[in-house]
Design an enzyme around this catalytic site. Structure first.
Site, mmCIF file in Angstrom:
data_model
loop_
_atom_site.group_PDB
_atom_site.id
_atom_site.type_symbol
_atom_site.label_atom_id
_atom_site.label_comp_id
_atom_site.label_asym_id
_atom_site.label_seq_id
_atom_site.Cartn_x
_atom_site.Cartn_y
_atom_site.Cartn_z
ATOM 1 N N ARG A 1 -0.642 -2.016 -7.024
ATOM 2 C CA ARG A 1 -1.022 -2.895 -5.647
ATOM 3 C C ARG A 1 -2.099 -4.076 -6.556
ATOM 4 N NH1 ARG A 1 -1.269 -4.116 -0.533
ATOM 5 N NH2 ARG A 1 -3.231 -5.074 -0.069
ATOM 6 N N LYS B 1 -1.376 -2.806 7.521
ATOM 7 C CA LYS B 1 -2.697 -2.791 8.428
ATOM 8 C C LYS B 1 -2.758 -2.822 9.756
ATOM 9 C CE LYS B 1 -6.343 -1.009 5.145
ATOM 10 N NZ LYS B 1 -7.215 -1.804 4.581
ATOM 11 N N ARG C 1 1.125 -1.403 -0.240
ATOM 12 C CA ARG C 1 0.305 0.231 0.251
ATOM 13 C C ARG C 1 0.994 1.088 -0.315
ATOM 14 N NH1 ARG C 1 -2.079 -3.988 3.801
ATOM 15 N NH2 ARG C 1 -3.734 -4.380 3.243
ATOM 16 N N TYR D 1 -8.880 -11.024 -7.496
ATOM 17 C CA TYR D 1 -7.919 -10.921 -8.730
ATOM 18 C C TYR D 1 -7.992 -11.841 -9.464
ATOM 19 C CZ TYR D 1 -5.646 -7.186 -5.962
ATOM 20 O OH TYR D 1 -5.829 -5.896 -5.260
ATOM 21 N N HIS E 1 -3.459 -9.279 3.527
ATOM 22 C CA HIS E 1 -5.357 -9.351 3.490
ATOM 23 C C HIS E 1 -5.359 -10.503 4.827
ATOM 24 C CE1 HIS E 1 -5.695 -8.133 -0.980
ATOM 25 N NE2 HIS E 1 -5.960 -7.046 -0.344
ATOM 26 N N HIS F 1 -2.937 2.920 -5.923
ATOM 27 C CA HIS F 1 -3.411 1.327 -5.873
ATOM 28 C C HIS F 1 -3.699 0.172 -6.807
ATOM 29 C CE1 HIS F 1 -4.904 -0.367 -2.081
ATOM 30 N NE2 HIS F 1 -5.932 -1.041 -2.513
#
Length: 330
Positions: free
Chosen positions: A279, A205, A182, A311, A302, A276
């Site tokens: 990414r 995150k 990110r 994806y 994730h 993004h």
């Protein structure tokens, strides 16, 4: 309604709006009981769920959006949170729809409200949850935008003039595509996170750390930047951050966004591009070339593999396009 059962948030509470903020003033004026409860909720999200600052800001913006609407269109007196009912939420959603807000954004706003109400219900600060019976259709997930390999090659072409800033920008673009980080992770990357063996320690995150590999091309551009570009940007200053400005300070997300946009325009890439998109391209290109979905999930950071599975839909869409183009009865 009973008083707060936890410590009152201080002036540095996560996501706390300043009293001079017009939206804060409007909401606080109409519903003085809301800001303390909102700060209590944001502190819970930060301390217990360890949500990122950007996520906290999004929760706050969505909640203030609702209460700002309520201040103007409540249709009756609201003196406490228990006066809010499902009809208020439906009216808010309808207004958002009229304003052209997407179904996805509406769903996100209601998710923030649901989390807020459930938290207060659990803290016995609310007698009933007005969002409990609200039936929301799940919006379809938009397929992520992805660069073609030709566009990636254009974007990552070596700079014509190897100035310190050009070397830095080249290294940042290479590393972002090589790792799928990110942009917030990229600009905060410390020098110590770079392993010369070709790995990065990325703090993602929820302050979760993950190890992400990067290839030889990115390693070479990084080595040139670290030995030739970065010292000339820092001069005699010191910084723990890997990517620095000409003043020796840390890069920002906005500045990198501008760098990427300018580079795309210079390369002749016409469509909109964002960090993004790189990414998304990283993940999609890996899967197209046979990478394992679980490995891509780990590299992206994730928490749920269902997030990564979008994806595979991109790859399926590409295969369908190829079939339509080349099959005699496509």
């Amino acid at each position: 309604m009973s008083g707060l059962r936890g410590p009152r948030p201080d002036n540095q509470a996560p996501g706390k709006r300043r009293p001079r903020d017009p939206l804060f003033a409007a909401v606080a004026g109409a519903f003085p009981f809301v800001p303390p409860l909102l700060d209590f909720f944001l502190q819970y999200l930060a301390a217990e769920r360890r949500l990122a600052v950007n996520t906290l800001a999004a929760y706050q913006a969505d909640l203030f959006s609702f209460f700002s609407f309520l201040a103007r269109h409540s249709g009756g007196p609201i003196t406490q949170l228990d006066d809010i009912g499902p009809d208020h939420l439906r009216a808010y959603l309808a207004a958002c729809h009229r304003d052209g807000i997407s179904a996805r954004s509406n769903a996100r706003r209601i998710s923030a409200l649901r989390a807020f109400f459930r938290f207060l219900l659990g803290e016995q600060l609310l007698k009933r949850d007005p969002s409990a019976l609200l039936d929301l259709p799940k919006p379809g997930r938009a397929l992520p935008k992805v660069l073609s390999m030709a566009e990636v090659d254009l974007l990552l072409a070596p700079p014509a003039q190897p100035t310190p800033l050009a070397l830095r920008n080249h290294a940042m673009l290479h590393l972002l595509y090589a790792t799928g980080m990110r942009v917030s992770e990229l600009v905060k990357l410390p020098v110590a996170a770079v392993n010369r063996a070709g790995h990065l320690r990325v703090l993602g995150k929820g302050t979760k750390e993950r190890l992400v590999p990067f290839g030889e091309a990115a390693r070479q551009t990084m080595a040139v930047y670290i030995t030739q570009g970065r010292p000339r940007l820092l001069k005699r200053r010191r910084s723990d951050f890997l990517f620095v400005t000409s003043r020796g300070t840390a890069m920002t997300r906005l500045r990198f966004w501008q760098i990427l946009r300018d580079r795309a325009l210079f390369c002749g890439i016409k469509r909109a591009i964002s960090p993004h998109v790189l990414r998304h391209s990283f993940a999609t290109h890996l899967l197209e070339h046979g990478a394992d979905l679980r490995a891509v999930q780990v590299m992206l950071g994730h928490a749920d593999i269902a997030t990564t599975q979008i994806y595979t839909h991109v790859d399926t869409a590409r295969l369908k396009a190829v079939h339509r183009k080349f099959h005699p009865r496509g």
